[in-house]
Design a protein around this motif. Structure first.
Motif, PDB file in Angstrom:
ATOM      1  N   GLN A  56       1.706  11.600 -32.855  1.00 12.17           N
ATOM      2  CA  GLN A  56       2.762  11.863 -31.885  1.00 12.17           C
ATOM      3  C   GLN A  56       3.618  10.598 -31.676  1.00 12.17           C
ATOM      4  OE1 GLN A  56       3.367  14.876 -30.557  1.00 12.17           O
ATOM      5  NE2 GLN A  56       1.683  15.677 -31.797  1.00 12.17           N
ATOM      6  N   LEU A  57       4.888  10.836 -31.334  1.00 14.01           N
ATOM      7  CA  LEU A  57       5.804   9.730 -31.129  1.00 14.01           C
ATOM      8  C   LEU A  57       5.362   8.919 -29.900  1.00 14.01           C
ATOM      9  CD1 LEU A  57       8.591   8.499 -32.047  1.00 14.01           C
ATOM     10  CD2 LEU A  57       9.612   9.875 -30.210  1.00 14.01           C
ATOM     11  N   PRO A  58       5.153   7.611 -30.037  1.00  8.72           N
ATOM     12  CA  PRO A  58       4.760   6.812 -28.870  1.00  8.72           C
ATOM     13  C   PRO A  58       5.927   6.655 -27.896  1.00  8.72           C
ATOM     14  CG  PRO A  58       5.153   5.382 -30.751  1.00  8.72           C
ATOM     15  CD  PRO A  58       5.254   6.785 -31.272  1.00  8.72           C
ATOM     16  N   TYR A  59       5.605   6.633 -26.625  1.00  7.52           N
ATOM     17  CA  TYR A  59       6.632   6.352 -25.610  1.00  7.52           C
ATOM     18  C   TYR A  59       6.014   5.451 -24.555  1.00  7.52           C
ATOM     19  CZ  TYR A  59       4.330   9.968 -22.745  1.00  7.52           C
ATOM     20  OH  TYR A  59       3.409  10.710 -22.034  1.00  7.52           O
ATOM     21  N   TRP A  60       6.886   4.725 -23.861  1.00  8.81           N
ATOM     22  CA  TRP A  60       6.470   3.844 -22.778  1.00  8.81           C
ATOM     23  C   TRP A  60       7.463   3.989 -21.633  1.00  8.81           C
ATOM     24  CZ3 TRP A  60       7.405   2.084 -27.812  1.00  8.81           C
ATOM     25  CH2 TRP A  60       6.255   1.869 -28.600  1.00  8.81           C
ATOM     26  N   GLY A  61       6.983   3.861 -20.414  1.00 11.26           N
ATOM     27  CA  GLY A  61       7.876   4.060 -19.284  1.00 11.26           C
ATOM     28  C   GLY A  61       7.525   3.236 -18.066  1.00 11.26           C
ATOM     29  N   ARG A  62       8.474   3.166 -17.156  1.00 24.13           N
ATOM     30  CA  ARG A  62       8.296   2.437 -15.894  1.00 24.13           C
ATOM     31  C   ARG A  62       8.879   3.260 -14.742  1.00 24.13           C
ATOM     32  NH1 ARG A  62      11.151  -3.241 -16.844  1.00 24.13           N
ATOM     33  NH2 ARG A  62      10.349  -3.616 -14.714  1.00 24.13           N
ATOM     34  N   ILE A  63       8.173   3.292 -13.630  1.00 26.99           N
ATOM     35  CA  ILE A  63       8.680   3.871 -12.383  1.00 26.99           C
ATOM     36  C   ILE A  63       8.792   2.713 -11.400  1.00 26.99           C
ATOM     37  CG2 ILE A  63       8.277   5.514 -10.520  1.00 26.99           C
ATOM     38  CD1 ILE A  63       6.427   7.051 -12.431  1.00 26.99           C
ATOM     39  N   ALA A 109       0.843  -1.204   0.000  1.00 24.56           N
ATOM     40  CA  ALA A 109       0.000   0.000   0.000  1.00 24.56           C
ATOM     41  C   ALA A 109       0.876   1.252   0.000  1.00 24.56           C
ATOM     42  CB  ALA A 109      -0.935  -0.004   1.209  1.00 24.56           C
ATOM     43  N   PHE A 110       1.928   1.244   0.824  1.00 26.96           N
ATOM     44  CA  PHE A 110       2.832   2.391   0.872  1.00 26.96           C
ATOM     45  C   PHE A 110       3.597   2.541  -0.437  1.00 26.96           C
ATOM     46  CE2 PHE A 110       7.193   3.884   1.534  1.00 26.96           C
ATOM     47  CZ  PHE A 110       6.952   5.171   2.001  1.00 26.96           C
ATOM     48  N   LEU A 111       4.101   1.414  -0.961  1.00 26.74           N
ATOM     49  CA  LEU A 111       4.877   1.472  -2.201  1.00 26.74           C
ATOM     50  C   LEU A 111       4.004   1.926  -3.373  1.00 26.74           C
ATOM     51  CD1 LEU A 111       6.990  -1.790  -1.775  1.00 26.74           C
ATOM     52  CD2 LEU A 111       7.691   0.575  -1.335  1.00 26.74           C
ATOM     53  N   SER A 112       2.742   1.517  -3.367  1.00 25.54           N
ATOM     54  CA  SER A 112       1.815   1.980  -4.396  1.00 25.54           C
ATOM     55  C   SER A 112       1.638   3.490  -4.301  1.00 25.54           C
ATOM     56  CB  SER A 112       0.471   1.269  -4.244  1.00 25.54           C
ATOM     57  OG  SER A 112      -0.503   1.826  -5.110  1.00 25.54           O
ATOM     58  N   LYS A 113       1.505   3.984  -3.088  1.00 23.14           N
ATOM     59  CA  LYS A 113       1.366   5.424  -2.884  1.00 23.14           C
ATOM     60  C   LYS A 113       2.581   6.169  -3.403  1.00 23.14           C
ATOM     61  CE  LYS A 113       0.672   8.856   0.797  1.00 23.14           C
ATOM     62  NZ  LYS A 113       0.479   9.035   2.270  1.00 23.14           N
ATOM     63  N   MET A 114       3.781   5.586  -3.161  1.00 24.41           N
ATOM     64  CA  MET A 114       5.018   6.238  -3.598  1.00 24.41           C
ATOM     65  C   MET A 114       5.097   6.336  -5.123  1.00 24.41           C
ATOM     66  SD  MET A 114       6.646   7.255  -0.984  1.00 24.41           S
ATOM     67  CE  MET A 114       8.032   7.791  -1.959  1.00 24.41           C
ATOM     68  N   VAL A 115       4.833   5.234  -5.827  1.00 20.72           N
ATOM     69  CA  VAL A 115       4.968   5.275  -7.288  1.00 20.72           C
ATOM     70  C   VAL A 115       3.913   6.181  -7.914  1.00 20.72           C
ATOM     71  CG1 VAL A 115       6.116   3.031  -7.486  1.00 20.72           C
ATOM     72  CG2 VAL A 115       3.618   3.141  -7.575  1.00 20.72           C
ATOM     73  N   ASN A 116       2.748   6.248  -7.310  1.00 16.76           N
ATOM     74  CA  ASN A 116       1.716   7.136  -7.852  1.00 16.76           C
ATOM     75  C   ASN A 116       2.058   8.601  -7.604  1.00 16.76           C
ATOM     76  OD1 ASN A 116      -0.904   5.741  -9.016  1.00 16.76           O
ATOM     77  ND2 ASN A 116      -0.175   4.422  -7.362  1.00 16.76           N
ATOM     78  N   GLN A 117       2.673   8.904  -6.467  1.00 16.36           N
ATOM     79  CA  GLN A 117       3.133  10.272  -6.227  1.00 16.36           C
ATOM     80  C   GLN A 117       4.229  10.661  -7.210  1.00 16.36           C
ATOM     81  OE1 GLN A 117       4.347  10.590  -2.124  1.00 16.36           O
ATOM     82  NE2 GLN A 117       2.255  10.828  -1.362  1.00 16.36           N
TER      83      GLN A 117
END
Length: 272
Positions: free
Chosen positions: A214-221, A163-171
């Motif tokens: 537009q140029l497509p992009y993909w990312g990960r946090i 739950a905390f880690l989810s909050k961090m990545v969303n922030q």
């Protein structure tokens, strides 16, 4: 209860008395051979030696068992054993994070790490608020792949606190979304980088913008916890476009292209 026979009683059909051989005084028992005593002594020594060997073998076994348990406990407390980094190619630059010059949260939540990146990538001289940022671009200065490492901290042990880690990545996603037009969250969940357990959020450019040319992009946090102090860790932010070799979708980020080599070499809490 049976009565004992009287002295010198000879039962019926018993063997005749054993008289001494000639030359030996009557009434003196015959001299016994020392050979049985010697054999018994040798056998006794062998038994003692076997017992000693078994004793030391048992102690050695329990010693090795305890050492193995201690090593297992150490791995448990400091994370699973990590795979050996791949050999560094001559075209790779080795980056090691240091505390020198760090201020604010970069110092407060400092975590050591290292990774290798191709020498064709550019190192951002001013990556704040991250520790480091490297990028590969096209001849037209369009981003091909991008990799940065920032910090994150907690007030207690965050290991297993999804739950905390989810909050961090969303922030973190909220903080960086303004830099990516058409930013759209795709998914989130647990992940692993080189046996480091973490949590990630995946994002991409919205389909309507891609359809508009537009140029497509993909990312990960990805957030990873320190082995030594699970109240702090690092935030990896990866970005790739279809200009990167082999990258055609969100599932390819960090799996194909040159980002894969960077992730394969990434190590936390390095002492280099």
């Amino acid at each position: 209860m049976q009565n004992n026979p009287p002295p010198n009683y000879t039962p019926p059909n018993s063997q005749p008395p054993n008289y001494p051989p000639p030359g030996q005084p009557f009434g003196q028992p015959p001299k016994k051979s020392k050979a049985p005593l010697i054999i018994a002594g040798v056998l006794g020594c062998l038994v003692i030696i076997v017992i000693i060997i078994a004793l030391f073998g048992g102690l050695a076994y329990f010693g090795l068992k305890k050492a193995g348990e201690a090593a297992e406990n150490m791995n448990t407390s400091h994370g699973a054993s990590r795979p050996t980094p791949p050999p560094r190619a001559s075209n790779m630059v080795h980056y090691v994070n240091t505390r020198e010059g760090r201020t604010g949260n970069l110092d407060k939540y400092y975590v050591g790490f290292s990774f290798d990146y191709p020498n064709t990538w550019k190192l951002d001289p001013d990556p704040a608020p991250s520790y480091v940022r490297v990028e590969r671009t096209t001849a037209a200065d369009l981003t091909t792949e991008n990799f940065s490492v920032g910090w994150f901290g907690a007030t207690g042990n965050a290991k297993g606190d999804s739950a905390f880690l989810s909050k961090m990545v969303n922030q973190l996603a909220d903080q960086i979304s303004g830099n990516f037009p058409g930013f759209e969250k795709a998914s989130e969940g647990a992940t692993t980088i080189n046996s480091y357990e973490g949590y990630e959020l995946r994002f991409q450019r919205s389909e309507d913008q891609v359809s508009a040319g537009q140029l497509p992009y993909w990312g990960r946090i990805v957030v990873l916890l320190s082995d030594d102090d699970p109240s702090r860790g690092v935030a990896l932010i990866m970005l790739a476009t279809n200009k990167a070799q082999g990258v055609k979708s969100l599932d390819d980020v960090g799996v194909k292209g040159e980002l894969r080599g960077i992730l394969d070499s990434f190590r936390l809490d390095t002492t280099e």
